[in-house]
Design a protein around this motif. Structure first.
Motif, PDB file in Angstrom:
ATOM      1  N   TYR A  22       0.290 -10.763  -9.275  1.00 41.67           N
ATOM      2  CA  TYR A  22      -0.301  -9.685 -10.072  1.00 41.67           C
ATOM      3  C   TYR A  22      -1.765  -9.458  -9.727  1.00 41.67           C
ATOM      4  N   LYS A  23      -2.423 -10.542  -9.336  1.00 39.92           N
ATOM      5  CA  LYS A  23      -3.811 -10.385  -8.885  1.00 39.92           C
ATOM      6  C   LYS A  23      -3.847  -9.502  -7.635  1.00 39.92           C
ATOM      7  N   SER A  24      -2.962  -9.782  -6.658  1.00 35.85           N
ATOM      8  CA  SER A  24      -3.070  -9.010  -5.411  1.00 35.85           C
ATOM      9  C   SER A  24      -2.545  -7.580  -5.592  1.00 35.85           C
ATOM     10  N   GLN A  25      -1.513  -7.407  -6.410  1.00 42.01           N
ATOM     11  CA  GLN A  25      -0.987  -6.040  -6.571  1.00 42.01           C
ATOM     12  C   GLN A  25      -1.918  -5.172  -7.419  1.00 42.01           C
ATOM     13  N   ALA A  26      -2.758  -5.823  -8.250  1.00 43.28           N
ATOM     14  CA  ALA A  26      -3.751  -5.078  -9.035  1.00 43.28           C
ATOM     15  C   ALA A  26      -4.641  -4.257  -8.105  1.00 43.28           C
ATOM     16  N   SER A  27      -5.114  -4.884  -7.028  1.00 44.69           N
ATOM     17  CA  SER A  27      -6.036  -4.182  -6.127  1.00 44.69           C
ATOM     18  C   SER A  27      -5.334  -3.019  -5.447  1.00 44.69           C
ATOM     19  N   ALA A  28      -4.082  -3.213  -5.049  1.00 40.74           N
ATOM     20  CA  ALA A  28      -3.361  -2.132  -4.374  1.00 40.74           C
ATOM     21  C   ALA A  28      -3.183  -0.942  -5.320  1.00 40.74           C
ATOM     22  N   LEU A  29      -2.848  -1.223  -6.570  1.00 41.83           N
ATOM     23  CA  LEU A  29      -2.659  -0.122  -7.530  1.00 41.83           C
ATOM     24  C   LEU A  29      -3.978   0.597  -7.765  1.00 41.83           C
ATOM     25  N   GLU A  30      -5.027  -0.208  -7.933  1.00 35.42           N
ATOM     26  CA  GLU A  30      -6.340   0.371  -8.218  1.00 35.42           C
ATOM     27  C   GLU A  30      -6.763   1.328  -7.101  1.00 35.42           C
ATOM     28  N   LYS A  31      -6.497   0.904  -5.856  1.00 38.68           N
ATOM     29  CA  LYS A  31      -6.967   1.720  -4.723  1.00 38.68           C
ATOM     30  C   LYS A  31      -6.053   2.900  -4.430  1.00 38.68           C
ATOM     31  N   HIS A  32      -4.744   2.755  -4.636  1.00 33.54           N
ATOM     32  CA  HIS A  32      -3.827   3.740  -4.070  1.00 33.54           C
ATOM     33  C   HIS A  32      -2.988   4.539  -5.061  1.00 33.54           C
ATOM     34  N   ALA A  33      -2.901   4.084  -6.316  1.00 32.90           N
ATOM     35  CA  ALA A  33      -2.083   4.836  -7.283  1.00 32.90           C
ATOM     36  C   ALA A  33      -2.783   6.138  -7.652  1.00 32.90           C
ATOM     37  N   ALA A  34      -2.032   7.067  -8.250  1.00 32.33           N
ATOM     38  CA  ALA A  34      -2.634   8.313  -8.735  1.00 32.33           C
ATOM     39  C   ALA A  34      -3.593   7.991  -9.872  1.00 32.33           C
ATOM     40  N   ALA A  35      -4.568   8.884 -10.069  1.00 34.82           N
ATOM     41  CA  ALA A  35      -5.480   8.702 -11.203  1.00 34.82           C
ATOM     42  C   ALA A  35      -4.642   8.730 -12.476  1.00 34.82           C
ATOM     43  N   ASN A  36      -5.010   7.922 -13.428  1.00 34.68           N
ATOM     44  CA  ASN A  36      -4.315   7.877 -14.724  1.00 34.68           C
ATOM     45  C   ASN A  36      -2.900   7.306 -14.656  1.00 34.68           C
ATOM     46  N   CYS A  37      -2.617   6.520 -13.594  1.00 30.82           N
ATOM     47  CA  CYS A  37      -1.292   5.885 -13.474  1.00 30.82           C
ATOM     48  C   CYS A  37      -1.074   4.949 -14.674  1.00 30.82           C
ATOM     49  N   LYS A  38       0.123   5.038 -15.256  1.00 29.56           N
ATOM     50  CA  LYS A  38       0.480   4.146 -16.375  1.00 29.56           C
ATOM     51  C   LYS A  38       1.242   2.947 -15.825  1.00 29.56           C
ATOM     52  N   VAL A  39       0.846   1.763 -16.246  1.00 27.52           N
ATOM     53  CA  VAL A  39       1.430   0.539 -15.694  1.00 27.52           C
ATOM     54  C   VAL A  39       2.166  -0.224 -16.793  1.00 27.52           C
ATOM     55  N   LEU A  40       3.388  -0.613 -16.479  1.00 26.43           N
ATOM     56  CA  LEU A  40       4.172  -1.464 -17.384  1.00 26.43           C
ATOM     57  C   LEU A  40       4.539  -2.745 -16.632  1.00 26.43           C
TER      58      LEU A  40
ATOM     59  N   VAL B 145       0.850  -1.203   0.000  1.00 29.27           N
ATOM     60  CA  VAL B 145       0.000   0.000   0.000  1.00 29.27           C
ATOM     61  C   VAL B 145       0.884   1.251   0.000  1.00 29.27           C
ATOM     62  N   GLU B 146       1.892   1.256   0.885  1.00 25.88           N
ATOM     63  CA  GLU B 146       2.818   2.400   0.923  1.00 25.88           C
ATOM     64  C   GLU B 146       3.504   2.564  -0.446  1.00 25.88           C
ATOM     65  N   ALA B 147       3.880   1.440  -1.033  1.00 25.68           N
ATOM     66  CA  ALA B 147       4.599   1.493  -2.318  1.00 25.68           C
ATOM     67  C   ALA B 147       3.742   2.084  -3.423  1.00 25.68           C
ATOM     68  N   CYS B 148       2.455   1.736  -3.421  1.00 21.59           N
ATOM     69  CA  CYS B 148       1.582   2.151  -4.541  1.00 21.59           C
ATOM     70  C   CYS B 148       0.991   3.546  -4.366  1.00 21.59           C
ATOM     71  N   THR B 149       1.041   4.087  -3.155  1.00 21.34           N
ATOM     72  CA  THR B 149       0.306   5.318  -2.887  1.00 21.34           C
ATOM     73  C   THR B 149       0.822   6.502  -3.716  1.00 21.34           C
ATOM     74  N   GLY B 150      -0.061   7.026  -4.526  1.00 16.49           N
ATOM     75  CA  GLY B 150       0.209   8.252  -5.283  1.00 16.49           C
ATOM     76  C   GLY B 150       1.116   8.079  -6.493  1.00 16.49           C
ATOM     77  N   VAL B 151       1.392   6.822  -6.906  1.00 25.16           N
ATOM     78  CA  VAL B 151       2.355   6.687  -8.009  1.00 25.16           C
ATOM     79  C   VAL B 151       1.708   7.017  -9.359  1.00 25.16           C
ATOM     80  N   ASN B 152       2.493   7.667 -10.203  1.00 27.25           N
ATOM     81  CA  ASN B 152       2.033   8.065 -11.538  1.00 27.25           C
ATOM     82  C   ASN B 152       2.417   7.036 -12.596  1.00 27.25           C
ATOM     83  N   ILE B 153       3.499   6.313 -12.301  1.00 21.79           N
ATOM     84  CA  ILE B 153       3.987   5.276 -13.222  1.00 21.79           C
ATOM     85  C   ILE B 153       4.358   4.075 -12.364  1.00 21.79           C
TER      86      ILE B 153
END
Ligand SMILES: NC(=O)c1ccc[n+]([C@@H]2O[C@H](COP(=O)([O-])OP(=O)(O)OC[C@H]3O[C@@H](n4cnc5c(N)ncnc54)[C@H](O)[C@@H]3O)[C@@H](O)[C@H]2O)c1
Ligand SMILES: O=C(O)C[C@H](O)C(=O)O
Length: 332
Positions: free
Chosen positions: A110-128, A76-84
């Motif tokens: 990838y299933k579990s990290q999907a939820s963390a990104l969805e909830k905590h990343a910045a809007a419009n985060c680009k994922v590679l 959660v800490e890792a994903c919070t507010g990330v743009n990329i």
């Protein structure tokens, strides 16, 4: 006026690719020489000490563009507010293993990290997604993060694209920067189809087709294709470790072109969500030729596909369809 920092997540940051990738990002290779960054680095608890060592080295390198480092084992800490988000975390293939063999271990991550990104990343985060099986991990991430737009989720086939450019450059003894518009179709696996039918080389007499300059269809339809398809395995055999510096460099190229745009007249290969273009089944993450502008990719349309290519496009699509089914069976 100085730009605001962009937050870039690298998962698996204590691993080999991570170690090559984070200094490239901190030097501006990914987002440009005037773009400050804050690095978020995630790894798992057994790698926490090593991750902290990477953080210490980043501080010691005194990168002017690096405005902060978050090094954590908390997703959660890792994903919070990330743009990329560059998703490298997972288990690499070892000598003798096919990418499918690493599936069971990696798709559940990838299933579990999907939820963390969805909830905590910045809007419009680009994922590679880099970790293998890259296309299928990206698909699982997409399916378990339904609120992230599908256009924001991609996987790395730029390394394969760059490998194809490298092979043509060596064969013709021309600078790699003079070769362009190869295509990697399909899966980041040994069924991928490296296609040179639309590729060109810059010459003093203008741009010339690669086929005309190489003038050896037996090589182009045979050894060239298998060399690119098998390059990952060849690196593993030689280094006893999978590719890292070239993978990190490909990841920087992928994000840089996505964010800053592809040069006029040039396309690159990206694993993206298929909309059915070129009769590739919709609903797979499949590598296509794309151009990028204003932070959006677009599949290049209207390229001619001969019978030889058609079979290869279909074969790699079939593998991806099977991988998708296998991934779901691993998850259930
Ligand atoms: N798409 C490509 O072109 C390409 C190229 C090369 C390698 N790869 C793949 O990239 C991945 C990483 O390769 P590597 O050589 O850096 O491997 P590595 O083993 O050196 O590093 C992987 C890191 O991921 C960490 N990790 C494991 N589970 C995690 C989790 N749940 N969350 C966060 N971190 C986690 C590990 O602790 C390790 O530090 C592998 O899957 C490899 O097959 C893809
Ligand atoms: O082949 C591998 O498993 C490693 C990586 O995907 C690569 O292409 O180098």
């Amino acid at each position: 006026m100085a730009k605001d920092p962009v937050r870039v997540l690298v998962t698996g940051a204590a691993g080999q690719i991570g170690y090559a990738l984070v200094p490239m990002i901190a030097r501006g290779v990914m987002l440009g020489p005037d773009q400050p960054v804050i690095l978020h680095m995630l790894d798992i608890p057994p790698a926490a000490e090593s991750l902290n060592g990477v953080k210490m080295e980043l501080v010691d390198a005194a990168f002017p563009l690096l405005k902060g480092v978050v090094a954590t084992t908390d997703v959660v800490e890792a994903c919070t507010g990330v743009n990329i988000a560059v998703m490298v975390g997972g288990f690499p293939r070892k000598e003798g293993m096919e990418r499918k063999d690493v599936m069971t271990k990696n798709v559940s991550i990838y299933k579990s990290q999907a939820s963390a990104l969805e909830k905590h990343a910045a809007a419009n985060c680009k994922v590679l997604v880099v970790a293998n099986p890259a296309n299928t991990n990206a698909l699982i991430l997409k399916e378990f993060a339904p609120s992230i737009p599908e256009r924001n989720i991609s996987c790395l086939t730029r390394l394969d694209h760059n490998r194809a450019l490298g092979q043509i450059s060596e064969r013709l003894s021309v600078p790699v920067s003079d070769v362009k518009n190869v295509i990697i179709w399909g899966n980041h696996s040994s069924t991928q189809y490296p296609d040179v039918n639309h590729a060109t080389v810059k010459t003093p007499a203008g741009e010339k087709p690669v086929r005309e300059l190489v003038s050896d269809d037996t090589w182009l339809n045979g050894e060239f294709i298998t060399t690119v398809q098998q390059r990952g395995a060849a690196i593993i055999k030689a280094r006893k470790l999978s590719s890292a510096l070239s993978a990190a460099s490909g990841a920087c190229d992928h994000i840089r072109d996505w964010v800053l745009g592809t040069p006029e007249g040039t396309w690159v290969s990206m694993g993206v969500y298929s909309d059915g273009s070129y009769n590739v089944p919709a609903g797979l993450i499949y590598s296509f030729p794309v151009t990028c502008a204003n932070g959006e990719w677009k599949i290049v349309q209207g390229l001619s596909i001969d019978e030889f290519s058609r079979k290869k496009l279909d074969l790699t699509a079939e593998e991806l369809t099977e991988e998708k089914a296998l991934a779901y069976s691993c998850l259930s």
